[in-house]
Design a protein around this motif. Sequence first.
Motif, PDB file in Angstrom:
ATOM      1  N   ASP A  47       0.809  -1.225   0.000  1.00  0.00           N
ATOM      2  CA  ASP A  47       0.000   0.000   0.000  1.00  0.00           C
ATOM      3  C   ASP A  47       0.842   1.274   0.000  1.00  0.00           C
ATOM      4  OD1 ASP A  47       0.933  -0.373   2.556  1.00  0.00           O
ATOM      5  OD2 ASP A  47      -1.008  -0.175   3.547  1.00  0.00           O
ATOM      6  N   ILE A  48       2.172   1.181   0.060  1.00  0.00           N
ATOM      7  CA  ILE A  48       2.992   2.394  -0.026  1.00  0.00           C
ATOM      8  C   ILE A  48       3.562   2.574  -1.440  1.00  0.00           C
ATOM      9  CG2 ILE A  48       3.635   2.159   2.414  1.00  0.00           C
ATOM     10  CD1 ILE A  48       6.481   1.415   1.466  1.00  0.00           C
ATOM     11  N   ILE A  49       3.329   1.589  -2.319  1.00  0.00           N
ATOM     12  CA  ILE A  49       3.893   1.643  -3.673  1.00  0.00           C
ATOM     13  C   ILE A  49       2.986   2.514  -4.545  1.00  0.00           C
ATOM     14  CG2 ILE A  49       4.608   0.294  -5.672  1.00  0.00           C
ATOM     15  CD1 ILE A  49       4.950  -2.103  -3.744  1.00  0.00           C
ATOM     16  N   LYS A  50       3.523   3.631  -5.004  1.00  0.00           N
ATOM     17  CA  LYS A  50       2.685   4.628  -5.678  1.00  0.00           C
ATOM     18  C   LYS A  50       2.220   4.188  -7.075  1.00  0.00           C
ATOM     19  CE  LYS A  50       6.756   7.197  -7.300  1.00  0.00           C
ATOM     20  NZ  LYS A  50       7.493   8.487  -7.208  1.00  0.00           N
ATOM     21  N   ASP A  51       2.972   3.273  -7.711  1.00  0.00           N
ATOM     22  CA  ASP A  51       2.569   2.826  -9.053  1.00  0.00           C
ATOM     23  C   ASP A  51       2.315   1.319  -9.058  1.00  0.00           C
ATOM     24  OD1 ASP A  51       5.229   2.227  -8.603  1.00  0.00           O
ATOM     25  OD2 ASP A  51       5.873   2.607 -10.658  1.00  0.00           O
ATOM     26  N   PHE A  52       1.718   0.829  -7.994  1.00  0.00           N
ATOM     27  CA  PHE A  52       1.434  -0.600  -7.861  1.00  0.00           C
ATOM     28  C   PHE A  52       0.533  -1.066  -9.009  1.00  0.00           C
ATOM     29  CE2 PHE A  52      -0.963  -4.277  -6.532  1.00  0.00           C
ATOM     30  CZ  PHE A  52      -0.022  -5.055  -5.885  1.00  0.00           C
ATOM     31  N   SER A  53       0.836  -2.282  -9.537  1.00  0.00           N
ATOM     32  CA  SER A  53      -0.001  -2.853 -10.599  1.00  0.00           C
ATOM     33  C   SER A  53       0.136  -4.364 -10.586  1.00  0.00           C
ATOM     34  CB  SER A  53       0.430  -2.313 -11.961  1.00  0.00           C
ATOM     35  OG  SER A  53       1.722  -2.816 -12.307  1.00  0.00           O
ATOM     36  N   ILE A  54      -0.784  -5.032 -11.234  1.00  0.00           N
ATOM     37  CA  ILE A  54      -0.718  -6.487 -11.337  1.00  0.00           C
ATOM     38  C   ILE A  54       0.482  -6.905 -12.195  1.00  0.00           C
ATOM     39  CG2 ILE A  54      -1.939  -8.553 -12.121  1.00  0.00           C
ATOM     40  CD1 ILE A  54      -3.024  -7.183  -9.563  1.00  0.00           C
ATOM     41  N   VAL A  55       0.833  -6.087 -13.167  1.00  0.00           N
ATOM     42  CA  VAL A  55       2.021  -6.370 -13.979  1.00  0.00           C
ATOM     43  C   VAL A  55       3.267  -6.406 -13.073  1.00  0.00           C
ATOM     44  CG1 VAL A  55       3.543  -5.515 -15.811  1.00  0.00           C
ATOM     45  CG2 VAL A  55       1.049  -5.381 -16.079  1.00  0.00           C
ATOM     46  N   PHE A  56       3.328  -5.466 -12.131  1.00  0.00           N
ATOM     47  CA  PHE A  56       4.437  -5.423 -11.177  1.00  0.00           C
ATOM     48  C   PHE A  56       4.523  -6.722 -10.370  1.00  0.00           C
ATOM     49  CE2 PHE A  56       5.122  -4.552  -6.554  1.00  0.00           C
ATOM     50  CZ  PHE A  56       6.511  -4.490  -6.579  1.00  0.00           C
ATOM     51  N   THR A  57       3.400  -7.210  -9.856  1.00  0.00           N
ATOM     52  CA  THR A  57       3.437  -8.434  -9.049  1.00  0.00           C
ATOM     53  C   THR A  57       3.815  -9.644  -9.900  1.00  0.00           C
ATOM     54  OG1 THR A  57       1.042  -8.804  -9.318  1.00  0.00           O
ATOM     55  CG2 THR A  57       1.760  -7.550  -7.386  1.00  0.00           C
ATOM     56  N   GLN A  58       3.407  -9.638 -11.170  1.00  0.00           N
ATOM     57  CA  GLN A  58       3.793 -10.734 -12.060  1.00  0.00           C
ATOM     58  C   GLN A  58       5.306 -10.750 -12.275  1.00  0.00           C
ATOM     59  OE1 GLN A  58       1.346  -9.820 -15.463  1.00  0.00           O
ATOM     60  NE2 GLN A  58      -0.426 -11.000 -14.706  1.00  0.00           N
ATOM     61  N   GLN A  59       5.886  -9.578 -12.463  1.00  0.00           N
ATOM     62  CA  GLN A  59       7.332  -9.477 -12.618  1.00  0.00           C
ATOM     63  C   GLN A  59       8.057  -9.872 -11.331  1.00  0.00           C
ATOM     64  OE1 GLN A  59       7.300  -5.327 -13.834  1.00  0.00           O
ATOM     65  NE2 GLN A  59       7.794  -5.888 -15.951  1.00  0.00           N
ATOM     66  N   LEU A  60       7.462  -9.506 -10.216  1.00  0.00           N
ATOM     67  CA  LEU A  60       8.045  -9.839  -8.921  1.00  0.00           C
ATOM     68  C   LEU A  60       8.054 -11.359  -8.711  1.00  0.00           C
ATOM     69  CD1 LEU A  60       9.220  -8.153  -6.610  1.00  0.00           C
ATOM     70  CD2 LEU A  60       6.989  -8.275  -5.489  1.00  0.00           C
ATOM     71  N   LYS A  61       6.966 -12.006  -9.085  1.00  0.00           N
ATOM     72  CA  LYS A  61       6.891 -13.468  -8.973  1.00  0.00           C
ATOM     73  C   LYS A  61       7.929 -14.149  -9.865  1.00  0.00           C
ATOM     74  CE  LYS A  61       2.823 -15.454  -8.874  1.00  0.00           C
ATOM     75  NZ  LYS A  61       1.421 -15.795  -9.218  1.00  0.00           N
ATOM     76  N   GLN A  62       8.175 -13.579 -11.020  1.00  0.00           N
ATOM     77  CA  GLN A  62       9.194 -14.134 -11.907  1.00  0.00           C
ATOM     78  C   GLN A  62      10.587 -14.043 -11.273  1.00  0.00           C
ATOM     79  OE1 GLN A  62       8.674 -11.883 -15.519  1.00  0.00           O
ATOM     80  NE2 GLN A  62       6.811 -12.970 -16.133  1.00  0.00           N
ATOM     81  N   LEU A  63      10.856 -12.923 -10.610  1.00  0.00           N
ATOM     82  CA  LEU A  63      12.141 -12.762  -9.926  1.00  0.00           C
ATOM     83  C   LEU A  63      12.255 -13.710  -8.733  1.00  0.00           C
ATOM     84  CD1 LEU A  63      12.589  -8.874  -9.944  1.00  0.00           C
ATOM     85  CD2 LEU A  63      13.895 -10.570 -11.240  1.00  0.00           C
ATOM     86  N   ALA A  64      11.140 -13.918  -8.033  1.00  0.00           N
ATOM     87  CA  ALA A  64      11.143 -14.835  -6.893  1.00  0.00           C
ATOM     88  C   ALA A  64      11.466 -16.254  -7.349  1.00  0.00           C
ATOM     89  CB  ALA A  64       9.792 -14.796  -6.180  1.00  0.00           C
ATOM     90  N   GLU A  65      10.925 -16.623  -8.492  1.00  0.00           N
ATOM     91  CA  GLU A  65      11.213 -17.950  -9.038  1.00  0.00           C
ATOM     92  C   GLU A  65      12.661 -18.025  -9.543  1.00  0.00           C
ATOM     93  OE1 GLU A  65       9.446 -21.082 -12.414  1.00  0.00           O
ATOM     94  OE2 GLU A  65       8.423 -19.178 -11.994  1.00  0.00           O
TER      95      GLU A  65
END
Length: 461
Positions: free
Chosen positions: A270-288
């Motif tokens: 909730d502090i991320i000013k440009d939060f998006s579902i695309v961002f979380t998808q990219q984050l999951k890719q990095l986690a993997e």
Amino acid sequence: MDKLQVTKELFRIGAIKFGSFQLKSGITSPIYCDLRVLFSYPQLLASVSELMWQCVGDITGEFSHVCGVPYTALPIATCVSVKHDIPMLLRRKEAKSYGTKRMVEGVYDSGSRCVVLEDVVTSGSSVLETVSSLQDVGVAVKHVVAIVDREQGAELTLTNAGLMLHSVLKLSEMVDMLEAEQLITTDTTQMVKQFLSTSQVPSKPQSVQFESYLTRCDLATHPIAKKLFHLMHHKQTNLALSADLVDSRAILELADQVGPHICVLKLHSDIIKDFSIVFTQQLKQLAEKHNFLLMEDRKFADIGNTCKLQLEGGTHRIAEWADMVTAHALPGRSILDVMTNTGVVLVGEMSSEGNLTTLEYAQATAEMAEQHPNKVVGVVSQRKLLKNTGQLHFTPGVRLSGVSSDGKGQQYRTPDHVIGSCGSDIIIVGRGIYEATDPVKAAIQYHTEGYKVYLHRINAS
């Protein structure tokens, strides 16, 4: 006074007696140390207290408080506290039935470190009771100082508990000095030494064992806990990064850089000013890619239905990307019932100064976690709260050295203190990494130090 003068004075005032005495353990001893009479000899009490302080003169930076084992060591601790301007804690034999009902009195916080003072140690059991009470309120203990070590097993018992015993005098040393001063006979000295060689008090096995992450993986019942233990073992890291940044691109860049060195990436979405579902998808890719888990530090604290809506809906759709979420135990069991596909980490304690998470609340949170191991991965705490070794302890507020506070209420402790002294499992580091000149270098330092302390802990067990 030096050791010889103190020994002679203790003998003169009857604090050292020879004869036949039944000890607390039931053993009959030819020598008895009754140091309670020290109370009535102020100068001798002061001299003994100063000799005890000299035992830890080289390591005074390793503790911030002093505590005497009730009751004989209490005036000794008072002398040390006043003479050397070090805060004193008082551990009660029993809690009051009114007021605060505290077992430990004094001013301290979860980052305090204490040296424990005792008059005479035989088995070390009384010392362990005091140490346990201090650890229960988040005060770490590494060093114990005794006036007299009876050399009957206390040192081994305390060593097995991760404590270092320093003693002013050993019993065999005292009888040698008394014989040399012709205050006792050679026969008496030999009788005492023969007694010591044949009357060791067995070291009790410790109830708390620090098992490896791999062993605990088999004990975990929550799939996320199993995955995390396995990841920590094979990746050899117990570092969690708190990426408290407000720009999604900066978070992704940081995650890619330090990903090889962390086991968990923690976010405040909730502090991320440009939060998006695309961002979380990219984050999951990095986690993997780098093999780490994602934790949303939402700290859910509402009724079950509201928490379900917050978890699954809204802008952040947390349930779609987070492996774990934090939640307060305050709402009760209902908060767990709605978190079906996400691991829950209950907040038992916080690292901020003046927080209201009392010992009773922390223990109640731990009980709730242990009652629901299929739903709860672990707890956020400042020390070891859980008996279930299949669950984990996450500890925030970690810095390598130098800074104890950020001036905004955050209190810092070192990895050695958090993992080595307080028994936590995962160190959570934020600004110490992402505000560093070289975040990768900083992450490697935390990664290396945290895992080194963990290895020492399990090897010492």
